[in-house]
Design a protein around this motif. Structure first.
Motif, PDB file in Angstrom:
ATOM      1  N   VAL A   1       0.847  -1.200   0.000  1.00  0.00           N
ATOM      2  CA  VAL A   1       0.000   0.000   0.000  1.00  0.00           C
ATOM      3  C   VAL A   1       0.882   1.251   0.000  1.00  0.00           C
ATOM      4  N   LEU A   2       1.917   1.283   0.828  1.00  0.00           N
ATOM      5  CA  LEU A   2       2.805   2.454   0.904  1.00  0.00           C
ATOM      6  C   LEU A   2       3.477   2.738  -0.440  1.00  0.00           C
ATOM      7  N   ARG A   3       3.799   1.699  -1.190  1.00  0.00           N
ATOM      8  CA  ARG A   3       4.449   1.893  -2.498  1.00  0.00           C
ATOM      9  C   ARG A   3       3.538   2.586  -3.509  1.00  0.00           C
ATOM     10  N   ARG A   4       2.235   2.539  -3.297  1.00  0.00           N
ATOM     11  CA  ARG A   4       1.301   3.165  -4.246  1.00  0.00           C
ATOM     12  C   ARG A   4       1.102   4.663  -3.994  1.00  0.00           C
ATOM     13  N   ILE A   5       1.663   5.190  -2.927  1.00  0.00           N
ATOM     14  CA  ILE A   5       1.450   6.596  -2.590  1.00  0.00           C
ATOM     15  C   ILE A   5       2.317   7.473  -3.489  1.00  0.00           C
ATOM     16  N   LYS A   6       1.667   8.384  -4.185  1.00  0.00           N
ATOM     17  CA  LYS A   6       2.386   9.303  -5.072  1.00  0.00           C
ATOM     18  C   LYS A   6       2.474  10.712  -4.488  1.00  0.00           C
ATOM     19  N   SER A   7       1.533  11.081  -3.635  1.00  0.00           N
ATOM     20  CA  SER A   7       1.536  12.426  -3.051  1.00  0.00           C
ATOM     21  C   SER A   7       2.400  12.447  -1.785  1.00  0.00           C
ATOM     22  N   ARG A   8       2.715  13.643  -1.336  1.00  0.00           N
ATOM     23  CA  ARG A   8       3.486  13.779  -0.095  1.00  0.00           C
ATOM     24  C   ARG A   8       2.632  13.308   1.075  1.00  0.00           C
ATOM     25  N   TYR A   9       3.280  12.724   2.076  1.00  0.00           N
ATOM     26  CA  TYR A   9       2.575  12.285   3.282  1.00  0.00           C
ATOM     27  C   TYR A   9       3.538  12.245   4.451  1.00  0.00           C
ATOM     28  N   LEU A  10       2.953  12.240   5.641  1.00  0.00           N
ATOM     29  CA  LEU A  10       3.712  12.082   6.878  1.00  0.00           C
ATOM     30  C   LEU A  10       3.138  10.890   7.641  1.00  0.00           C
ATOM     31  N   LEU A  11       4.011  10.096   8.239  1.00  0.00           N
ATOM     32  CA  LEU A  11       3.558   9.025   9.119  1.00  0.00           C
ATOM     33  C   LEU A  11       3.211   9.623  10.471  1.00  0.00           C
ATOM     34  N   PHE A  12       2.112   9.180  11.047  1.00  0.00           N
ATOM     35  CA  PHE A  12       1.689   9.663  12.359  1.00  0.00           C
ATOM     36  C   PHE A  12       1.319   8.481  13.223  1.00  0.00           C
ATOM     37  N   GLY A  13       0.962   8.756  14.464  1.00  0.00           N
ATOM     38  CA  GLY A  13       0.438   7.724  15.352  1.00  0.00           C
ATOM     39  C   GLY A  13       1.497   6.817  15.935  1.00  0.00           C
TER      40      GLY A  13
ATOM     41  N   PHE B   1       6.281  -0.974  20.693  1.00  0.00           N
ATOM     42  CA  PHE B   1       4.839  -1.194  20.741  1.00  0.00           C
ATOM     43  C   PHE B   1       4.594  -2.535  20.072  1.00  0.00           C
ATOM     44  N   GLY B   2       3.414  -3.066  20.210  1.00  0.00           N
ATOM     45  CA  GLY B   2       3.071  -4.339  19.576  1.00  0.00           C
ATOM     46  C   GLY B   2       3.067  -4.211  18.067  1.00  0.00           C
ATOM     47  N   LYS B   3       1.924  -4.442  17.472  1.00  0.00           N
ATOM     48  CA  LYS B   3       1.780  -4.314  16.020  1.00  0.00           C
ATOM     49  C   LYS B   3       0.764  -3.221  15.745  1.00  0.00           C
ATOM     50  N   PRO B   4       1.214  -1.969  15.738  1.00  0.00           N
ATOM     51  CA  PRO B   4       0.275  -0.857  15.557  1.00  0.00           C
ATOM     52  C   PRO B   4      -0.212  -0.739  14.119  1.00  0.00           C
ATOM     53  N   ASP B   5      -1.356  -0.082  13.970  1.00  0.00           N
ATOM     54  CA  ASP B   5      -1.817   0.258  12.629  1.00  0.00           C
ATOM     55  C   ASP B   5      -0.937   1.389  12.106  1.00  0.00           C
ATOM     56  N   THR B   6      -1.129   1.755  10.872  1.00  0.00           N
ATOM     57  CA  THR B   6      -0.346   2.819  10.254  1.00  0.00           C
ATOM     58  C   THR B   6      -1.259   4.009  10.007  1.00  0.00           C
ATOM     59  N   ASP B   7      -0.860   5.188  10.468  1.00  0.00           N
ATOM     60  CA  ASP B   7      -1.621   6.417  10.248  1.00  0.00           C
ATOM     61  C   ASP B   7      -0.822   7.320   9.319  1.00  0.00           C
ATOM     62  N   LEU B   8      -1.488   7.833   8.284  1.00  0.00           N
ATOM     63  CA  LEU B   8      -0.840   8.727   7.328  1.00  0.00           C
ATOM     64  C   LEU B   8      -1.597  10.031   7.240  1.00  0.00           C
ATOM     65  N   TRP B   9      -0.854  11.125   7.163  1.00  0.00           N
ATOM     66  CA  TRP B   9      -1.447  12.434   6.893  1.00  0.00           C
ATOM     67  C   TRP B   9      -1.045  12.807   5.479  1.00  0.00           C
ATOM     68  N   LEU B  10      -2.023  12.764   4.577  1.00  0.00           N
ATOM     69  CA  LEU B  10      -1.759  13.138   3.183  1.00  0.00           C
ATOM     70  C   LEU B  10      -1.698  14.651   3.048  1.00  0.00           C
ATOM     71  N   ASP B  11      -0.919  15.111   2.121  1.00  0.00           N
ATOM     72  CA  ASP B  11      -0.741  16.530   1.830  1.00  0.00           C
ATOM     73  C   ASP B  11      -2.098  17.226   1.688  1.00  0.00           C
ATOM     74  N   PRO B  12      -2.399  18.213   2.559  1.00  0.00           N
ATOM     75  CA  PRO B  12      -3.689  18.900   2.488  1.00  0.00           C
ATOM     76  C   PRO B  12      -3.886  19.728   1.217  1.00  0.00           C
TER      77      PRO B  12
ATOM     78  N   MET C   1     -10.149  18.242  -0.836  1.00  0.00           N
ATOM     79  CA  MET C   1     -10.931  17.097  -0.398  1.00  0.00           C
ATOM     80  C   MET C   1     -11.157  16.072  -1.520  1.00  0.00           C
ATOM     81  N   GLU C   2     -11.453  16.514  -2.719  1.00  0.00           N
ATOM     82  CA  GLU C   2     -11.663  15.549  -3.806  1.00  0.00           C
ATOM     83  C   GLU C   2     -10.351  14.871  -4.201  1.00  0.00           C
ATOM     84  N   GLY C   3      -9.272  15.644  -4.253  1.00  0.00           N
ATOM     85  CA  GLY C   3      -7.966  15.063  -4.553  1.00  0.00           C
ATOM     86  C   GLY C   3      -7.534  14.079  -3.479  1.00  0.00           C
ATOM     87  N   TRP C   4      -7.884  14.398  -2.220  1.00  0.00           N
ATOM     88  CA  TRP C   4      -7.571  13.513  -1.093  1.00  0.00           C
ATOM     89  C   TRP C   4      -8.298  12.176  -1.264  1.00  0.00           C
ATOM     90  N   LYS C   5      -9.590  12.235  -1.577  1.00  0.00           N
ATOM     91  CA  LYS C   5     -10.364  10.998  -1.762  1.00  0.00           C
ATOM     92  C   LYS C   5      -9.826  10.186  -2.938  1.00  0.00           C
TER      93      LYS C   5
END
Length: 148
Positions: free
Chosen positions: A9-21, A32-43, A47-51
């Protein structure tokens, strides 16, 4: 550290993002155990580009879009059902869209993407106000101070 499903999934990201969480804290070396991954996509995507970006990132995986109208300002998130799941946020707790570029500039590069400083991640967890986030902040604090 991260499942192959999430790496795909991470390899498919083309826009800028930051890992969070919690995963971002784990990238910094906190255990930590096995946490989920949180991403903040470039604002700047809007909203439509984000979706559209979320749909592209998810690929064949199922997506659950969620509105958070009570947040100030309102925001959205999407959960991609991969293993472990990935949450993509339009804005993390305690931050505004204007914070993205300055944080992007000071974030640490990792094999998973850019990761903001620990203090930024902890501030976001405290601002979320959830018991599990307080526990994570306390756990990191104990590890930093090397106590119990």
């Amino acid at each position: 550290m991260i499942n192959r499903d999430v790496n795909d999934v991470l390899r498919r990201i083309k826009s800028r993002y930051l890992l969070f969480g919690t995963f971002a804290l784990q990238v910094h070396g906190f255990s930590f155990g096995k946490p989920d991954t949180d991403l903040w996509l470039d604002p700047s995507l809007g909203m439509e580009g984000w979706k559209d970006a979320v749909r592209e990132i998810a690929g064949p995986h199922e997506i659950l879009f969620r509105d958070h109208p009570d947040a100030v300002p309102p925001c959205q998130s999407a959960r991609i059902h991969c293993t472990p799941h990935m949450d993509i946020i339009s804005r993390p707790s305690g931050h505004t869209d204007a914070d993205f570029d300055p944080l992007y500039d000071i974030s640490m590069r990792s094999r998973y993407g850019l990761v903001p400083p620990v203090r930024v991640l902890l501030r976001s967890k405290l601002h979320a106000g959830r018991p599990k986030d307080y526990r994570h902040v306390m756990r990191v604090g104990r590890q930093i101070l090397n106590i119990w």
